[in-house]
Design a protein around this motif. Sequence first.
Motif, PDB file in Angstrom:
ATOM      1  N   GLN A  30      65.029 -15.180 -53.567  1.00 49.70           N
ATOM      2  CA  GLN A  30      64.009 -14.228 -53.136  1.00 49.70           C
ATOM      3  C   GLN A  30      62.903 -14.088 -54.182  1.00 49.70           C
ATOM      4  N   ASP A  31      63.164 -14.445 -55.442  1.00 52.47           N
ATOM      5  CA  ASP A  31      62.157 -14.377 -56.505  1.00 52.47           C
ATOM      6  C   ASP A  31      61.126 -15.508 -56.404  1.00 52.47           C
ATOM      7  N   LEU A  32      61.407 -16.530 -55.611  1.00 55.77           N
ATOM      8  CA  LEU A  32      60.498 -17.675 -55.510  1.00 55.77           C
ATOM      9  C   LEU A  32      59.148 -17.294 -54.904  1.00 55.77           C
ATOM     10  N   ALA A  33      59.132 -16.316 -54.009  1.00 56.92           N
ATOM     11  CA  ALA A  33      57.868 -15.899 -53.396  1.00 56.92           C
ATOM     12  C   ALA A  33      56.919 -15.303 -54.440  1.00 56.92           C
ATOM     13  N   GLY A  42      58.037 -15.989 -48.492  1.00 51.10           N
ATOM     14  CA  GLY A  42      59.139 -15.076 -48.247  1.00 51.10           C
ATOM     15  C   GLY A  42      60.474 -15.794 -48.167  1.00 51.10           C
ATOM     16  N   CYS A  43      61.522 -15.040 -48.482  1.00 55.41           N
ATOM     17  CA  CYS A  43      62.892 -15.537 -48.432  1.00 55.41           C
ATOM     18  C   CYS A  43      63.771 -14.359 -48.045  1.00 55.41           C
ATOM     19  N   GLY A  54      77.585 -21.285 -47.012  1.00 53.69           N
ATOM     20  CA  GLY A  54      77.604 -20.614 -45.722  1.00 53.69           C
ATOM     21  C   GLY A  54      76.564 -19.520 -45.566  1.00 53.69           C
ATOM     22  N   CYS A  55      75.898 -19.135 -46.654  1.00 56.78           N
ATOM     23  CA  CYS A  55      74.860 -18.112 -46.488  1.00 56.78           C
ATOM     24  C   CYS A  55      73.689 -18.713 -45.716  1.00 56.78           C
ATOM     25  N   VAL A  56      73.045 -17.877 -44.899  1.00 48.30           N
ATOM     26  CA  VAL A  56      71.921 -18.318 -44.076  1.00 48.30           C
ATOM     27  C   VAL A  56      70.663 -17.625 -44.583  1.00 48.30           C
ATOM     28  N   ILE A  57      69.634 -18.436 -44.855  1.00 43.86           N
ATOM     29  CA  ILE A  57      68.390 -17.954 -45.443  1.00 43.86           C
ATOM     30  C   ILE A  57      67.226 -18.330 -44.538  1.00 43.86           C
ATOM     31  N   GLN A  58      66.310 -17.388 -44.359  1.00 43.05           N
ATOM     32  CA  GLN A  58      65.055 -17.629 -43.628  1.00 43.05           C
ATOM     33  C   GLN A  58      63.938 -17.752 -44.657  1.00 43.05           C
ATOM     34  N   TRP A  59      63.201 -18.866 -44.627  1.00 43.09           N
ATOM     35  CA  TRP A  59      62.086 -19.105 -45.545  1.00 43.09           C
ATOM     36  C   TRP A  59      60.768 -19.007 -44.789  1.00 43.09           C
ATOM     37  N   ASN A  60      59.769 -18.435 -45.429  1.00 50.18           N
ATOM     38  CA  ASN A  60      58.381 -18.509 -44.985  1.00 50.18           C
ATOM     39  C   ASN A  60      57.652 -19.252 -46.094  1.00 50.18           C
ATOM     40  N   TYR A  61      56.981 -20.342 -45.735  1.00 49.13           N
ATOM     41  CA  TYR A  61      56.359 -21.197 -46.730  1.00 49.13           C
ATOM     42  C   TYR A  61      55.132 -21.856 -46.112  1.00 49.13           C
ATOM     43  N   SER A  62      54.351 -22.554 -46.922  1.00 43.55           N
ATOM     44  CA  SER A  62      53.161 -23.247 -46.440  1.00 43.55           C
ATOM     45  C   SER A  62      53.191 -24.697 -46.889  1.00 43.55           C
ATOM     46  N   VAL A  63      52.964 -25.591 -45.934  1.00 45.98           N
ATOM     47  CA  VAL A  63      52.832 -27.023 -46.216  1.00 45.98           C
ATOM     48  C   VAL A  63      51.432 -27.435 -45.768  1.00 45.98           C
ATOM     49  N   GLY A  65      48.741 -26.023 -46.392  1.00 47.05           N
ATOM     50  CA  GLY A  65      48.006 -24.832 -46.007  1.00 47.05           C
ATOM     51  C   GLY A  65      48.424 -24.219 -44.679  1.00 47.05           C
ATOM     52  N   LYS A  66      49.431 -24.784 -44.030  1.00 46.85           N
ATOM     53  CA  LYS A  66      49.877 -24.282 -42.726  1.00 46.85           C
ATOM     54  C   LYS A  66      51.156 -23.461 -42.901  1.00 46.85           C
ATOM     55  N   PRO A  67      51.147 -22.207 -42.434  1.00 42.92           N
ATOM     56  CA  PRO A  67      52.362 -21.380 -42.520  1.00 42.92           C
ATOM     57  C   PRO A  67      53.489 -21.972 -41.671  1.00 42.92           C
ATOM     58  N   GLN A  68      54.685 -21.972 -42.232  1.00 44.80           N
ATOM     59  CA  GLN A  68      55.852 -22.497 -41.533  1.00 44.80           C
ATOM     60  C   GLN A  68      57.055 -21.608 -41.815  1.00 44.80           C
ATOM     61  N   THR A  69      58.080 -21.776 -40.986  1.00 45.48           N
ATOM     62  CA  THR A  69      59.332 -21.057 -41.203  1.00 45.48           C
ATOM     63  C   THR A  69      60.486 -22.045 -41.140  1.00 45.48           C
ATOM     64  N   ALA A  70      61.569 -21.665 -41.775  1.00 49.58           N
ATOM     65  CA  ALA A  70      62.795 -22.467 -41.733  1.00 49.58           C
ATOM     66  C   ALA A  70      63.982 -21.541 -41.904  1.00 49.58           C
ATOM     67  N   LYS A  71      64.981 -21.740 -41.080  1.00 46.97           N
ATOM     68  CA  LYS A  71      66.253 -21.043 -41.262  1.00 46.97           C
ATOM     69  C   LYS A  71      67.254 -22.125 -41.648  1.00 46.97           C
ATOM     70  N   GLN A  72      67.919 -21.903 -42.779  1.00 51.87           N
ATOM     71  CA  GLN A  72      68.826 -22.905 -43.332  1.00 51.87           C
ATOM     72  C   GLN A  72      70.146 -22.268 -43.726  1.00 51.87           C
ATOM     73  N   VAL A  73      71.190 -23.100 -43.695  1.00 52.75           N
ATOM     74  CA  VAL A  73      72.480 -22.668 -44.201  1.00 52.75           C
ATOM     75  C   VAL A  73      72.744 -23.432 -45.499  1.00 52.75           C
ATOM     76  N   LEU A  74      73.134 -22.701 -46.517  1.00 53.42           N
ATOM     77  CA  LEU A  74      73.492 -23.326 -47.782  1.00 53.42           C
ATOM     78  C   LEU A  74      74.877 -23.929 -47.589  1.00 53.42           C
ATOM     79  N   GLN A  75      74.995 -25.241 -47.791  1.00 49.54           N
ATOM     80  CA  GLN A  75      76.276 -25.864 -47.475  1.00 49.54           C
ATOM     81  C   GLN A  75      76.916 -26.612 -48.630  1.00 49.54           C
ATOM     82  N   ASP A  76      76.243 -26.765 -49.721  1.00 44.82           N
ATOM     83  CA  ASP A  76      76.862 -27.523 -50.809  1.00 44.82           C
ATOM     84  C   ASP A  76      76.288 -27.075 -52.144  1.00 44.82           C
ATOM     85  N   ILE A  77      76.807 -25.976 -52.648  1.00 43.79           N
ATOM     86  CA  ILE A  77      76.351 -25.525 -53.961  1.00 43.79           C
ATOM     87  C   ILE A  77      77.412 -25.908 -54.981  1.00 43.79           C
TER      88      ILE A  77
END
Length: 150
Positions: A30-33, A42-43, A54-63, A65-77
């Motif tokens: 969450q500090d990455l924003a 956002g995170c 297994g934690c699920v994270i929603q990201w708001n990011y820009s590639v 210059g275009k705003p995008q979203t991603a929902k990801q599951v952390l699967q291998d830490i």
Amino acid sequence: MASLPNKLITQVAFKAGGDKFHDIFANRPQDLAEATPIAIQGCKLHQGNFGTNGCVIQWNYSVDGKPQTAKQVLQDIDLEKKQIAYKMLEGDLCELYKNMIIKFHVETKNGIDFITWTIDYELITPDNPHPLSLLNFFIQFTKELESHYG
């Protein structure tokens, strides 16, 4: 016809310390924003606890210059190997790619820390572009994070 698996890889020197890079993603994404506002806006944690498989994270990011979203599951830490993998569940990238997994790991060579980003994916249709802009995003993001913590 079934699509074939693809892989893109980039490696970036990170002068601010590989341990710090891994710690931020593992424990404080969450500090990455705040650290990289151009790249990450956002995170949000949807399920589980940051830094656990297994934690699920929603990201708001820009590639590009275009705003995008991603929902990801952390699967291998892996704290010892300093690696993390995220499997895409939802978001803009899922419109073009399937079975996408984004990984990074930290390795040290000759006293220099390197961040290696790997994108595993399949194109949904053969006409879709390969995610080179996403690979470039990770390079720019890594450099932006290095500047913030360097």
